[in-house]
Design a protein around this motif. Structure first.
Motif, PDB file in Angstrom:
ATOM      1  N   PHE A  60     -10.504   3.912   4.459  1.00  0.00           N
ATOM      2  CA  PHE A  60     -10.282   2.663   5.210  1.00  0.00           C
ATOM      3  C   PHE A  60      -9.290   1.732   4.505  1.00  0.00           C
ATOM      4  CE2 PHE A  60     -14.292   2.889   7.936  1.00  0.00           C
ATOM      5  CZ  PHE A  60     -13.624   2.728   9.140  1.00  0.00           C
ATOM      6  N   LEU A  61      -9.149   1.878   3.172  1.00  0.00           N
ATOM      7  CA  LEU A  61      -8.328   0.907   2.436  1.00  0.00           C
ATOM      8  C   LEU A  61      -6.909   0.765   2.990  1.00  0.00           C
ATOM      9  CD1 LEU A  61      -9.390   1.302  -1.301  1.00  0.00           C
ATOM     10  CD2 LEU A  61      -9.898  -0.562   0.277  1.00  0.00           C
ATOM     11  N   PRO A  62      -6.189   1.857   3.198  1.00  0.00           N
ATOM     12  CA  PRO A  62      -4.823   1.665   3.715  1.00  0.00           C
ATOM     13  C   PRO A  62      -4.796   1.225   5.184  1.00  0.00           C
ATOM     14  CG  PRO A  62      -5.320   4.004   3.441  1.00  0.00           C
ATOM     15  CD  PRO A  62      -6.479   3.260   2.863  1.00  0.00           C
ATOM     16  N   LYS A 120       1.863   7.833   2.530  1.00  0.00           N
ATOM     17  CA  LYS A 120       3.061   7.993   3.370  1.00  0.00           C
ATOM     18  C   LYS A 120       2.685   8.561   4.732  1.00  0.00           C
ATOM     19  CE  LYS A 120       6.723   8.182  -0.022  1.00  0.00           C
ATOM     20  NZ  LYS A 120       7.356   9.081  -0.997  1.00  0.00           N
ATOM     21  N   ALA A 121       1.749   9.492   4.708  1.00  0.00           N
ATOM     22  CA  ALA A 121       1.285  10.061   5.979  1.00  0.00           C
ATOM     23  C   ALA A 121       0.621   8.988   6.836  1.00  0.00           C
ATOM     24  CB  ALA A 121       0.306  11.206   5.715  1.00  0.00           C
ATOM     25  N   ILE A 122      -0.184   8.149   6.183  1.00  0.00           N
ATOM     26  CA  ILE A 122      -0.875   7.103   6.942  1.00  0.00           C
ATOM     27  C   ILE A 122       0.150   6.130   7.539  1.00  0.00           C
ATOM     28  CG2 ILE A 122      -2.616   5.250   6.808  1.00  0.00           C
ATOM     29  CD1 ILE A 122      -3.642   8.218   6.406  1.00  0.00           C
ATOM     30  N   LEU A 131       0.821  -1.207   0.000  1.00  0.00           N
ATOM     31  CA  LEU A 131       0.000   0.000   0.000  1.00  0.00           C
ATOM     32  C   LEU A 131       0.854   1.256   0.000  1.00  0.00           C
ATOM     33  CD1 LEU A 131      -2.774  -0.963   2.528  1.00  0.00           C
ATOM     34  CD2 LEU A 131      -3.137  -0.262   0.152  1.00  0.00           C
ATOM     35  N   ALA A 132       1.955   1.196   0.711  1.00  0.00           N
ATOM     36  CA  ALA A 132       2.782   2.386   0.879  1.00  0.00           C
ATOM     37  C   ALA A 132       3.259   2.920  -0.471  1.00  0.00           C
ATOM     38  CB  ALA A 132       3.977   2.072   1.778  1.00  0.00           C
ATOM     39  N   GLY A 133       3.372   2.052  -1.445  1.00  0.00           N
ATOM     40  CA  GLY A 133       3.858   2.482  -2.742  1.00  0.00           C
ATOM     41  C   GLY A 133       2.746   2.857  -3.719  1.00  0.00           C
ATOM     42  N   MET A 134       1.519   2.736  -3.308  1.00  0.00           N
ATOM     43  CA  MET A 134       0.404   2.949  -4.233  1.00  0.00           C
ATOM     44  C   MET A 134      -0.169   4.355  -4.099  1.00  0.00           C
ATOM     45  SD  MET A 134      -1.691  -0.587  -3.789  1.00  0.00           S
ATOM     46  CE  MET A 134      -3.031  -0.102  -4.855  1.00  0.00           C
ATOM     47  N   THR A 135      -0.784   4.805  -5.146  1.00  0.00           N
ATOM     48  CA  THR A 135      -1.493   6.081  -5.052  1.00  0.00           C
ATOM     49  C   THR A 135      -2.977   5.836  -5.256  1.00  0.00           C
ATOM     50  OG1 THR A 135       0.410   7.138  -6.027  1.00  0.00           O
ATOM     51  CG2 THR A 135      -1.623   8.433  -5.924  1.00  0.00           C
ATOM     52  N   PHE A 136      -3.783   6.284  -4.311  1.00  0.00           N
ATOM     53  CA  PHE A 136      -5.223   6.135  -4.452  1.00  0.00           C
ATOM     54  C   PHE A 136      -5.794   7.370  -5.109  1.00  0.00           C
ATOM     55  CE2 PHE A 136      -4.360   2.824  -1.558  1.00  0.00           C
ATOM     56  CZ  PHE A 136      -5.359   1.894  -1.766  1.00  0.00           C
TER      57      PHE A 136
END
Lengths: 511, 511
Positions: free
Chosen positions: B419-421, B25-27, B13-18
Motif C-alpha cells: 500500500f505504501l507506494p 517503477k512498475a507501480i 517514491l519512484a526513486g526509492m527501493t522498498f
C-alpha cells in the motif's frame, strides 16, 4: 431587528403579563389542545390519501374541497362553502400511465404524464428518436422524420451520488443569516442582453413546440430532473378550454431517459412501448376556493377579519402531502383548536383553502380581486380596510422557526411579543424583514394587506417532495404539523384580540 | 497491527527501493496507465447499459459474458471463455411489468416483478385484499376468499424523512475503528430460544406460502423496503427447473402499498390493475463464469496463479451498476492496465467474473470445487497449492480505503508494504485483521486460499443501490473505479512477482 433568544419555560410564562396584548392563558389553552388532542393525522389522511392528487379542477380537488367544507362546518365554523373565484379552465384526469423500454431489453420506466397532456392513440410502440434542437437550423435534421414516432428529450440536470442529506433543519446560524437578507438586485438587472437572451430562448422554445406538433410524433418522452426514483414534474400543458390538440407527453425519470440516450449515442437501437390515457373535464371551468369563518364575538370588531390559509390544489404525480396538504392541514387544525378551546376571538377568523395556486396563485388572486381590491386599477373594495392580516403556510412539512415580515418593519415588535410565549416550541425563533415569494400571501401583500409566510424547516421540500412523484403521506412530519398549528392558532388569536389592526405598509401605486 | 500514516509524494517514491519486493517503477506505470488512459467508462457502458440487468442465466448475463470474453481476448488475454460451473437452474426474462391503483383514484405504482415470478393471466384487476397473517389461526380469516383476488402485504420498514446523506465516505476515525474489530459472537449465540424462534418463523413463512398458493389469488403485491422511488428487491422465487407454479408477485414501492393499506384500514375500497409477463429459459440449466488469463512470463512461476474477480450477475430491477458491474469493471480494467503497461507478470494472472453470486456464491463455489478442492470432503486438487491469492471487489462504487485480512495476520506486513507506494491515492489506508463476508472471496477462504475483499467507501451502496431498482449507471463514481483498478493491478502484479506465494491460514477441518 434583533432576535431575542430569551427562552422561558411555559409554566413560568403562564404567570407573566406581557405588554399590551398577549393573553397567556389563551396561548396555554391553544398549546394544550394542539399538542395533546391533535387531529392533524386524521386531517392528513383525508386530504392526502383519501382525496388523492388535487390538481386544480380535478376530481381529487373536488374530493378535498368537499371534505374540508363539511369538516369545517362540523367543527362549528360558519359559512363553510366552496366559492368560485373566476374562470380557470378544464379539469384533467389520469386514467393510464405506462412506459417501458422494450429494446435492447425490457425495463419498466418511472414516469408521470405531463399535466393536461393528451392521450396516446392506445398503446404506442417503436424506435426512439432523440431530439437535440439548439437552433432553428436543427429542425432540418428531424423534418419529416417524426410522424408517429416516439421522441425523447434528455434531462438538463445530473444525478451523481448525493453527499448531503435529503432532509435538513435550519441551524441557529442559518436562521441568523436570514435576519438581514442581502438587498435584492433590482429587477431586470441582467441588462438588455440578458433580457433579449431570455426572450430569444422563449421564442425558440415556442417554435420547437410548434415544430414538434406540426411533425406529429406519437409521444414525447421528456427526461426531467430528480434522482433515485424521485422525479420533478414541470409546467403543465395549457388548461384553457378549447386548447388545440398537442402531442402526448410523459415526464420520465432522468436515469431512464439517460440510459436510452447513452444507448442511442452508441448506436444501439432503443424501442419503447407506452400508453397514456387522460380525460378532460369541461363541464365547469370555474375555479374554486374553500372558505369558512369563526364569526367574531365582539360586536364592534366582528366586522374585521383575520385570515389564514394555504393552497389546497397540488400537482398530480403524487398526493401532494407537503405541497401543500401540509399547509391546509395546519390551517384546518388551527381553526379546530380555536373552536375546541372555546376562545371566541373578537374579530372574525376566516380560513381560505385556495385552488389554482400551482398555475399562478389564481385562487387567492381571484379572491382578493373579488373581495378586497384590484391590483391593476387599485380600486379597493370596502373589506380591504377590514382585513388585519393573512397568514399562509406553503413551504412543506417543517415546523415554524420564525416569520418573514415582507418588509413591514412595524409588525416586528408585535410578532416578537407573540413569539415569546411560544419559545418552548419555536427553536431559534427568527424574524426577518425579508420577503419570501411564490405563494398566496403575495396576493394580499400586493394590496398592502399584511400577508405573511412563516420560516419553516426545509426537511425534504427541495430535494424530494416539491412538485415530485414522491410527495406522499410518509413525507409528513406530524409533530411539525402540530407545532405549526399551535403557532398559527396563537398568531391568529392574537391578531383577532389586538386593540388595533396590524400596521400596514404604504399602498402601492397603480400598476 | 498498526496503520502507517506515512504519505510520500509519488515522485519521491519512484526513486526509492522498498524491502524485498515492491517494483516502484512498475507501480508508477500502472498508475499512469490507470489514471491517464482509463477505459472504465467504456467498460461500464458495455456491462451496465448495453448488457442491461444480468440476472443469472438471463439474456443480459449472456450479453455481458459475451462482451467480457471478447474484450478480454481483444486485450490479448489467453483462454478467454465462459466456463460452466455446474447446474444452476432456469433463466428468466421480464417482458411486461405494470401496476396502478384504479380506485379510489388512478395512481401508477413503482414495482419490480419478483425474480423468477410467474406471469399474470393477462391484465388482472380488482379489489385489493390485505393479508395480515401472524399465526396459523389467521388463515381462517382468508380461507376461500382469495381465489382470483389481488392480495397485498405491507412492507416491514418505515419511510420517514432522511436526515443523513445517502452517500458517504469513511472518515479516518471510522476506518480506525475497523482496525480492531470486536470479536464476533460465536455462531448460534442467540441460544436455543432464538434458534427455535427462527425455525418457527421460517416454518410459518413456508406455511403462509403454501396457504396462499392453495388459495390461488391472481397476484401478490408485496410492499418492500426503500423510499423516494427506490425499492429493494428481495430473495427470488425458486429457479430450479420444474418448480411448481406459484402466484405472480410484484415487489412494490412501500409508499404505494402503505397508501393502499391506510385507505383499506379506513374503509375505502381499493382496486388495482396489473400485468406481469415473464418467460423462463429452460434450454441450458448450466451456470457460467467468465475466465481469462495473462500467462505467466517466468518459466518456473507461470504454473502458479494470482486470481482476481467479481460477480458479473446482478439483480433484475436495474442495470446492477454498483452491484456488481463495478467490481467487474475494475477487474477488467486492472488486467487491461497490466497488458497495456507490458509488465509481463511472472506468475499467471487469471480473471474470473462469476455467475450466480446473488443466489449463493454459486459461480465461485462451483469454480473452487471444480478446480481447487471440495470444502465438504476436503479433497484438494493439484491447483489448490498453486493459487497465491484471490482478490475480489463487490462492495459498490467506492474507492479502496484498505483491506480485510480475513484473519490472515501473516499477510499484514506484505500488504502494508504494497500500500505504501499507493499512499497518494489511498486515503487513510486501513488494514484490518477482520473479516468481511457475503461474497466470492469466501469460496477461496473456505479452503484457506488467501481470498480478500477491499475496504471501500460505502457511497450509496446500502441506501440506494444494493439490490434496488435504482442501481444505474448514474450511481457509478468513475474516479473511484479508476483508483480501484490501479490498486488491484498493483496488488495483482506484486503478488505475481513476489518470491513466495502469499502465506496461508491453516487448512480447515473437514465439515
Amino acid at each position: 431587528m434583533k432576535r431575542k433568544l430569551l427562552i422561558l419555560p411555559a409554566l413560568l410564562l403562564a404567570g407573566m403579563t406581557f405588554a399590551q396584548e398577549v393573553d397567556l392563558k389563551a396561548i396555554e389553552k391553544i398549546k394544550k389542545e394542539g399538542l395533546e388532542n391533535s387531529k392533524v393525522e386524521e386531517i392528513a389522511f383525508q386530504l392526502v390519501d383519501k382525496a388523492g392528487p388535487r390538481l386544480t379542477n380535478s376530481e381529487g380537488y373536488e374530493r378535498a374541497a368537499e371534505y374540508a367544507v363539511k369538516q369545517l362546518s362540523d367543527w362549528g365554523l360558519a359559512n363553510s362553502k366552496t366559492e368560485a373565484w373566476g374562470e380557470f379552465g378544464r379539469g384533467w384526469e389520469m386514467e393510464k400511465s405506462y412506459i417501458a423500454m422494450t429494446k435492447p431489453y425490457y425495463m419498466p420506466f418511472i414516469a408521470v404524464p405531463k399535466a393536461w397532456t393528451e392521450s396516446t392513440k392506445g398503446e404506442v410502440s417503436g424506435k426512439v428518436i432523440f431530439l437535440d434542437i439548439k437552433t432553428e437550423e436543427d429542425f432540418a435534421k428531424y423534418k419529416g422524420k417524426l410522424k408517429g414516432a416516439i421522441v425523447a428529450i434528455k434531462p438538463s440536470g445530473t444525478q451523481e451520488p448525493t453527499y448531503e442529506a435529503d432532509a435538513e433543519r435550519y441551524t441557529a446560524e442559518q436562521l441568523h443569516g436570514m435576519e438581514h437578507p442581502a438587498p435584492r438586485e433590482p429587477r431586470g438587472n441582467g441588462g438588455p442582453d440578458r433580457a433579449a437572451d431570455f426572450r430569444a430562448a422563449r421564442a425558440l422554445s415556442q417554435k420547437i413546440n410548434e415544430f414538434i406538433i406540426a411533425e406529429g410524433p406519437a409521444l414525447i418522452v421528456k427526461g426531467v430532473n430528480g434522482r433515485h426514483g424521485t422525479l420533478f414534474t414541470s409546467s403543465p400543458r395549457d388548461y384553457a378550454k378549447g386548447t388545440p390538440v398537442g402531442i402526448p407527453e410523459l415526464e420520465t425519470a432522468p436515469e431512464n431517459v439517460n440510459l436510452m440516450a447513452r444507448l442511442s449515442e452508441n448506436g444501439v437501437v432503443v424501442e419503447l412501448e407506452a400508453e397514456v390515457k387522460t380525460r378532460y373535464r369541461n363541464d365547469d371551468l370555474q375555479g374554486y376556493n374553500v372558505i369558512a369563518e369563526i364569526p367574531g364575538s365582539d360586536p364592534t370588531l366582528k366586522s374585521e377579519i383575520v385570515m389564514l390559509g394555504g393552497h389546497l390544489d397540488s400537482w398530480h404525480g403524487a398526493t401532494g402531502a407537503t405541497d401543500n396538504a401540509a399547509g391546509c392541514i395546519v390551517m384546518m387544525e388551527a381553526v379546530r383548536i380555536l373552536q375546541a378551546t372555546g376562545l371566541k376571538p373578537k374579530r372574525t377568523v376566516r380560513i381560505a383553502l385556495w385552488g389554482g395556486e400551482e398555475q399562478g396563485l389564481h385562487g387567492s388572486r381571484g379572491y382578493v380581486k373579488n373581495h378586497l381590491g384590484d391590483r391593476e386599477t387599485m380600486e379597493l373594495l370596502p373589506e380591504h380596510e377590514k382585513v388585519s392580516a393573512y397568514y399562509n403556510i406553503d413551504n412543506g412539512t417543517g415546523k415554524v422557526r420564525g416569520i418573514y415580515l415582507q418588509g413591514n418593519a412595524a409588525v416586528a415588535p408585535i410578532f416578537n411579543e407573540w413569539f415569546l410565549p411560544l419559545d418552548d416550541i419555536v427553536d431559534d425563533r427568527t424574524i426577518t424583514i425579508g420577503n419570501t415569494s411564490g405563494t398566496d400571501h403575495q396576493s394580499f401583500d400586493a394590496l398592502s394587506i399584511p400577508g405573511f409566510q412563516f420560516i419553516q424547516d426545509p426537511i425534504e421540500y427541495r430535494t424530494r417532495t416539491h412538485h415530485t412523484n414522491m410527495d406522499t403521506f410518509e413525507r409528513l412530519e406530524l409533530d411539525d404539523l402540530r407545532q405549526m398549528a399551535v403557532v398559527i392558532a396563537s398568531f391568529v388569536y392574537n391578531t383577532a384580540q389586538r386593540d388595533e389592526l396590524l400596521p400596514r405598509k404604504e399602498l402601492p401605486k397603480k400598476q
